[in-house]
Enzyme design. Structure first.
Site, PDB file in Angstrom:
ATOM      1  N   HIS A   1      29.864  27.284  45.039  1.00 24.64           N
ATOM      2  CA  HIS A   1      29.845  26.541  43.769  1.00 24.64           C
ATOM      3  C   HIS A   1      28.420  26.365  43.270  1.00 24.64           C
ATOM      4  CE1 HIS A   1      33.905  24.651  44.755  1.00 24.64           C
ATOM      5  NE2 HIS A   1      34.048  25.420  43.695  1.00 24.64           N
TER       6      HIS A   1
ATOM      7  N   GLU B   1      41.906  50.001  39.800  1.00 23.77           N
ATOM      8  CA  GLU B   1      40.970  49.717  40.895  1.00 23.77           C
ATOM      9  C   GLU B   1      41.443  50.291  42.226  1.00 23.77           C
ATOM     10  OE1 GLU B   1      40.198  45.490  40.755  1.00 23.77           O
ATOM     11  OE2 GLU B   1      42.291  45.014  40.434  1.00 23.77           O
TER      12      GLU B   1
ATOM     13  N   ASP C   1      36.398  47.182  43.289  1.00 20.52           N
ATOM     14  CA  ASP C   1      37.486  47.550  44.192  1.00 20.52           C
ATOM     15  C   ASP C   1      37.688  49.051  44.265  1.00 20.52           C
ATOM     16  OD1 ASP C   1      38.517  45.233  45.478  1.00 20.52           O
ATOM     17  OD2 ASP C   1      39.123  44.506  43.504  1.00 20.52           O
TER      18      ASP C   1
ATOM     19  N   CYS D   1      34.866  47.036  34.078  1.00 18.44           N
ATOM     20  CA  CYS D   1      34.494  45.627  34.233  1.00 18.44           C
ATOM     21  C   CYS D   1      33.951  45.285  35.619  1.00 18.44           C
ATOM     22  CB  CYS D   1      35.663  44.709  33.871  1.00 18.44           C
ATOM     23  SG  CYS D   1      37.021  44.856  35.025  1.00 18.44           S
TER      24      CYS D   1
HETATM   25  C1  PEP Z   1      36.576  44.876  40.251  1.00 21.25           C
HETATM   26  O1  PEP Z   1      37.267  45.063  41.263  1.00 21.25           O
HETATM   27  O2  PEP Z   1      35.706  45.682  39.859  1.00 21.25           O
HETATM   28  C2  PEP Z   1      36.749  43.650  39.454  1.00 21.25           C
HETATM   29  C3  PEP Z   1      36.140  43.486  38.303  1.00 21.25           C
HETATM   30  O3  PEP Z   1      37.526  42.676  39.980  1.00 21.25           O
HETATM   31  P1  PEP Z   1      37.041  41.663  41.139  1.00 21.25           P
HETATM   32  O4  PEP Z   1      35.581  41.870  41.360  1.00 21.25           O
HETATM   33  O5  PEP Z   1      37.370  40.304  40.637  1.00 21.25           O
HETATM   34  O6  PEP Z   1      37.884  42.114  42.289  1.00 21.25           O
HETATM   35 MG    MG Z   2      38.989  43.833  41.614  1.00 20.66          MG
END
Ligand code: PEP
Ligand code: MG
Length: 596
Positions: A199, A443, A467, A514
C-alpha cells in the site's frame, strides 16, 4: 572536522523521480512496537490494568476514525477503507480476550500481554505464501503500535508536523503515515520494509513522491538527521552525504528531470501521431480513482485498463453491487466520455484472496484464476460485478474486459452470462448501455494462437504482456530466480503480439497492449510497428511514450518490428528498437536504459 564520506545504498524503485535534500531519519519501527519487560503485577492490580487497556483501545479507535476521516477528505474511499481493516483489528474480540486472559491468569501487564499476542498473530501471517496477506502484518503492527503508545502514554512519531522540506528515511512507513504525508514537505522517502506492491508504494506513486523500498539496514548506521541525501527513485539508489561532484551532477539531473516532466506535461495536449500521420492512442492503467488526476495531467486518451482487484483486496468485505456501481460511475463520469475499459476481477495467481477462494493450489498461476474462478466457483461475484458495470455504463463510455481467456468456450459462456444479466436488468427497468462493448485480454499463448476465432466474438482485444511473457516463456512472473528470462522482446512474444494485432485488424476490432511493456519507451517502436491501435500504461509513463510516438515514422517502426521478429535473441530484437529510439530521442533512450 573531516567531511562525511559519500556512501551509496540500493533498494527497489517504488515511485520514480529524483530528490536532493536534508534527511529526517526515523530509526524506530513505528516507535511503540517494542516488547516491554515481563515484570508481574499483583492480583489487586488486575482490574485496573484491564481498565487501562480498554481505555487505550478506545483512544486508538478514536485516532483511527479521525485518520480515516482525514484520508477520506484527501483521497477517495479506497484509501480510507484501509482503516476499516484497522478498526476491525481494534475490535477483534479473540485477540483482546487473549490479552485479558493473560493479564488475569498469568498476572502479566497489559502492555506485555498485548505485545506477545500480537507478535504471535504477526508471525503467523508473515509466513503466508500470499504476498498481499503477508503485507497485512504491517497493518496489524500499525494498529498495535498505536495501542502500545496509548498504553504507555508515549507520543508516536508523526510526520504531520514537519516544518521544512525533508527526505524521509525510515524503517517503515505505514499506509496511515504515507497517506498523511504532506506533499509540500516530503521531498521523497526510502524505507527498509515493503515491496513495490505494498500500500505504501501504491500511495507514493499516486502522490507522485519519489520512493524506494527494501533499503539495506546498514543505512541507519551511516546517517544522521539533516545529512544531505539524494534519492533516485528511477533506479532505487540512495546517496548519503554526496560529495560536491555527485551533488552537482544530481542537482543538474534533478533539474533536467523536472524540466523533462514539465515539458512532457506541456506536450500532453499534442496528438499521439507518428510523423507520417498514424494515430496511436495512449491510455492509462489505473488501480484507483485518485490516479485520474495524473492520467489527465499527462493527456490520457482514456482508461485502457482499470484493475478491479484492488477494490476487493483493500476491503474487509466483498464490495457490494452499490459500492462497485458508485466507483465505476465516478470513474466514467470523471473521464468525461473518454473510453474506460474495466477489467472484471482477476483474482488468483499472485493475487490470492481468502475471502474469495480459500482453496490453495500448488500452481496458482496455472490454476483457477480470473474468469476461471468467477465462472467455476464464484459466479455470484461475477454477477454482482457485471450488474454494477452494466448499470454504470449508462453514465459514460464504459467497456468491460475479461482477463485470462484461453479458449473460445470461455468467451461464449461469459457472453451468455452477460446476456442473462442484461435480461435481469431490463426486467428491473434499470438503465444500461445495451450496446456496451465487450473485450478480452490476450495473455495466454493459446488465446494468441486462436486470435482469429476470438476476434470474431468480441469488440476489442487488450494484450496483457506481463502474463503473455510469463505463460509463453514458462516463467513465474513473481519469481526473481527466473527473472533473467523475462524479456518482452523475445522473438516468440513479438510474433504472438503481431499475430494478435493482425487478427484484430482483419476483423476490424480494436487492439491495445496494456502490459508493463506498453509504458516502456524502449519497446514503443516495436509495438507501434506491429500495428496495435493503443498503448495503455501507468499514467506517469504517458509523456515519454507520447514523445516517442510523435517522433516515430510508421515506416521505420514497421521495419524494426519485422526485423526484430526474425532475430535469434531478445537482445538483438531490443537493440533494433533501441537503435530507432536513440536516433529519434536520445534523452528518452538514456532514461529508458536507466529504467524510466
Ligand atoms: C498483463 O498481464 O499484462 C496485465 C496487464 O494484467 P496484470 O498485470 O494485472 O496481470
Ligand atoms: Mg494479466
Amino acid at each position: 572536522m573531516d567531511p562525511k564520506k559519500e556512501i551509496i545504498f540500493h533498494g527497489i524503485s517504488a515511485s520514480p523521480g529524483i530528490a536532493v535534500g536534508p534527511v529526517l531519519v526515523i530509526r524506530e519501527y513505528n516507535t511503540a512496537y517494542t516488547e516491554s519487560s515481563e515484570s508481574p503485577i499483583s492480583p489487586s492490580l488486575v482490574e485496573s490494568e484491564i481498565a487501562n487497556f480498554n481505555l487505550a483501545l478506545d483512544k486508538t479507535r478514536d485516532e483511527i476514525e479521525i485518520l480515516q476521516k482525514k484520508v477520506q477528505d484527501k483521497f477517495d474511499v479506497r484509501e480510507a477503507s484501509i482503516f476499516d481493516a484497522h478498526l476491525l483489528i481494534v475490535d477483534d474480540q479473540m485477540l483482546m480476550s487473549e490479552v485479558q486472559d493473560m493479564v488475569r491468569r498469568r498476572l502479566k501487564t497489559a502492555d506485555y500481554a498485548f505485545f506477545k499476542v500480537v507478535e504471535r498473530y504477526v508471525a503467523a501471517i508473515s509466513v503466508m505464501p500470499d504476498k498481499y496477506i503477508k503485507e497485512r502484518a504491517d497493518d496489524i503492527k500499525d494498529v498495535a503500535s498505536r495501542v502500545l503508545a496509548n498504553l504507555r502514554n508515549a507520543k508516536r512519531h508523526t510526520l504531520d508536523s514537519m516544518t521544512s522540506k525533508k527526505i524521509i528515511i525510515a524503517r517503515n512507513l505505514t499506509p496511515s503515515d504515507t497517506a498523511l504525508l504532506d506533499r509540500e514537505k516530503v521531498l521523497a522517502f526510502a524505507v527498509e520494509t515493503g515491496s513495490n506492491t505494498s500500500h505504501t508504494a501504491i500511495l507514493a506513486r499516486s502522490m507522485q513522491i519519489p520512493a524506494i523500498v527494501g533499503v539495506s539496514k546498514d543505512i541507519f548506521e551511516n546517517l544522521d538527521d539533516d545529512d544531505e541525501v539524494i534519492i533516485d527513485g528511477f533506479v532505487g539508489t540512495i546517496i548519503v552525504n554526496p560529495d560536491i561532484k555527485t551533488l552537482e551532477l544530481y542537482k543538474l539531473k534533478s533539474k533536467e528531470e523536472d524540466k523533462f516532466y514539465i515539458d512532457l506535461v506541456r506536450e500532453s495536449r499534442l496528438r499521439p501521431e507518428t510523423v507520417d500521420g498514424f494515430t496511436v492512442q495512449l491510455a492509462s492503467n489505473l488501480e484507483s480513482l485518485d490516479e485520474i488526476i495524473t492520467a489527465k495531467k499527462f493527456g490520457t486518451s482514456g482508461v485502457g485498463l482499470f484493475r478491479t482487484e484492488y477494490l476487493f483486496i483493500n476491503s474487509d468485505h466483498l464490495p457490494t453491487e452499490e459500492e462497485q456501481f458508485q466507483t465505476y460511475r465516478k470513474l466514467v463520469q470523471a473521464m468525461d466520455g473518454e473510453p474506460v475499459v474495466v477489467r472484471t476481477l482477476d483474482i488468483g495467481g499472485d493475487k490470492l484472496e481468502q475471502k474469495i477462494s480459500s482453496t490453495s493450489e500448488s500452481n496458482p498461476f496455472l490454476g483457477l484464476r480470473a474468469v476461471r474462478l468467477c465462472l467455476r466457483e464464484r459466479p455470484d461475484i461475477l454477477r454482482t460485478q457485471l450488474r454494477a458495470l452494466l448499470r454504470a455504463s449508462a453514465f459514460g463510455n464504459l467497456k468491460v474486459m475479461f482477463p485470462m481467456i484461453s479458449c473460445s468456450e470461455e468467451v461464449t459462456e461469459l457472453k451468455q452470462f452477460m446476456d442473462n444479466i442484461k435480461d435481469e436488468l431490463t426486467l428491473e427497468q434499470c438503465d444500461f448501455n445495451k450496446a456496451m462493448e465487450v473485450g478480452i485480454m490476450i495473455e495466454t499463448p493459446a488465446a494468441a494462437m486462436i486470435a482469429d476465432t476470438l476476434a470474431g466474438m468480441v469488440d476489442f482485444f487488450s494484450i496483457g504482456t506481463n502474463d503473455l511473457v510469463q505463460y509463453t516463456m514458462a516463467i513465474d512472473r513473481s519469481n526473481e530466480r527466473v527473472a533473467y528470462l523475462y524479456h518482452p522482446s523475445h522473438p516468440a512474444i513479438l510474433e504472438l503480439i503481431h499475430r494478435v494485432s493482425q487478427a484484430a485488424r482483419r476483423h476490424n476490432i480494436w487492439v491495445s497492449v496494456c502490459g508493463q511493456m506498453a509504458g516502456e519507451p524502449q519497446y514503443t517502436p516495436l509495438l507501434v510497428g506491429m500495428g496495435v491501435h493503443e498503448l495503455s500504461m501507468s499514467p506517469i509513463s504517458l509523456g515519454a511514450v507520447r514523445r516517442i510516438v510523435r517522433k516515430l515514422s510508421m515506416y521505420e517502426a514497421e521495419k524494426a518490428a519485422m526485423e526484430a521478429m526474425k532475430c535469434a535473441t531478445s537482445a538483438e530484437a531490443l537493440e533494433l528498437s533501441l537503435a530507432v529510439l536513440k536516433n529519434i530521442s536520445p534523452e528518452i533512450a538514456n532514461l529508458a536504459l536507466k529504467g524510466l
